[in-house]
Design an enzyme around this catalytic site. Sequence first.
Site, short mmCIF file in Angstrom:
data_model
loop_
_atom_site.label_atom_id
_atom_site.label_comp_id
_atom_site.label_asym_id
_atom_site.label_seq_id
_atom_site.Cartn_x
_atom_site.Cartn_y
_atom_site.Cartn_z
CG ASP A 1 -1.88 1.46 1.12
OD1 ASP A 1 -2.39 1.61 0.15
OD2 ASP A 1 -2.24 1.43 3.00
CB SER A 2 0.05 4.77 -1.10
OG SER A 2 -0.86 4.50 -0.30
CB CYS B 1 -2.93 0.87 -2.64
SG CYS B 1 -3.18 2.73 -3.27
CG ASN B 2 -9.11 1.44 -3.96
OD1 ASN B 2 -10.23 0.75 -4.37
ND2 ASN B 2 -9.28 0.84 -2.42
CB THR B 3 -4.21 5.20 -6.03
OG1 THR B 3 -5.02 6.13 -5.32
CG2 THR B 3 -3.43 6.41 -6.97
CB CYS C 1 -8.75 5.31 0.48
SG CYS C 1 -7.09 5.81 0.97
CB THR C 2 -6.64 -0.08 1.56
OG1 THR C 2 -5.99 0.61 2.16
CG2 THR C 2 -7.41 -0.81 0.96
CG HIS C 3 -5.02 5.36 4.12
ND1 HIS C 3 -4.51 4.77 2.98
CD2 HIS C 3 -3.92 5.83 4.89
CE1 HIS C 3 -3.26 5.25 3.31
NE2 HIS C 3 -2.88 5.35 4.43
CE1 TYR D 1 2.62 5.23 -3.10
CE2 TYR D 1 1.56 3.91 -4.11
CZ TYR D 1 3.13 3.99 -3.89
OH TYR D 1 4.15 3.45 -3.52
N GLY D 2 -2.26 9.40 -4.27
CA GLY D 2 -3.34 9.69 -5.23
C GLY D 2 -3.54 11.36 -6.53
#
Length: 276
Positions: free
Chosen positions: A10-11, A74-76, A185-187, A42-43
């Site tokens: 992930d970022s 990470c979605n991005t 977003c995984t956050h 990363y977005g």
Amino acid sequence: MQNDPIGLMDSGVGGLTVLKEVQRLLPTENTVFLGDQARLPYGPRSVAEVTMFTKQIAQFLRQQARIKALVIACNTATAAALTTMQQTLPIPVIGVIAPGAQAAVQTTRNHRIGVIATAGTVKSDQYRRDILAAAPNSQIFSVACPEMVTLAEQNDLTTTHAQSVVAANLASLMDKKIDTLVMGCTHFPLLRSAIQHAVGSQVTLVDPGLATAEQTVAILKTRGLLNSATTRGTAQFFTTGETDQFDTLASQWLDQQPTPAKHVAIAQLTTPMEVN
């Protein structure tokens, strides 16, 4: 190869929400996680740059741990690099967007779905495309919420300030009559309480992490890669950022006390490595 670990990247720390679900569904699997906190977020970055970062991390995890599968938690990075990674790596590569979109379609009743994500994920339009492919009559309302990533990374999850930032980010969704909201977003599952408070109890929150973990189980089973061990698997952690900050949030979020994270310098990711 069955005993080799599952790699997750992930970022930042958000991907721990996916790791938590993987550990819950696959407790005997070994895992290795890398959070690229030094290059967060990363977005706002270009597709080419995020793809390059993803390739570097995949190479590192394969070289360090001989991972048998890669979960892009990470979605991005999923939006930018999933197809490329699936075409170039000789191991299964799983992203978070398709499972999350499918979970949203299965959850909604009025077919009005909100998606909150980074600017990069929203710009990719991948959630909208995947949702419409499964349910063409859906209406999707997407909002970029970069400030919420910052809250999660700073472990500012339940304060009055956090609630205020979340409410402001979600304000444009309040008149859309959504009944389902994808935390794209995984956050964001770290901020679940604040998000639920902002949108109200009538809106169901979808965490793609669970659906991604379920897909990981299915793929490993199909490929004959499930670990047959009967004891709890090990977990390794790496971060390009501050290890103390990473360890604090990991210990709060994961069900089991994590081993301390090891620091990885960016130079270690950008230096070419041989991978067997």
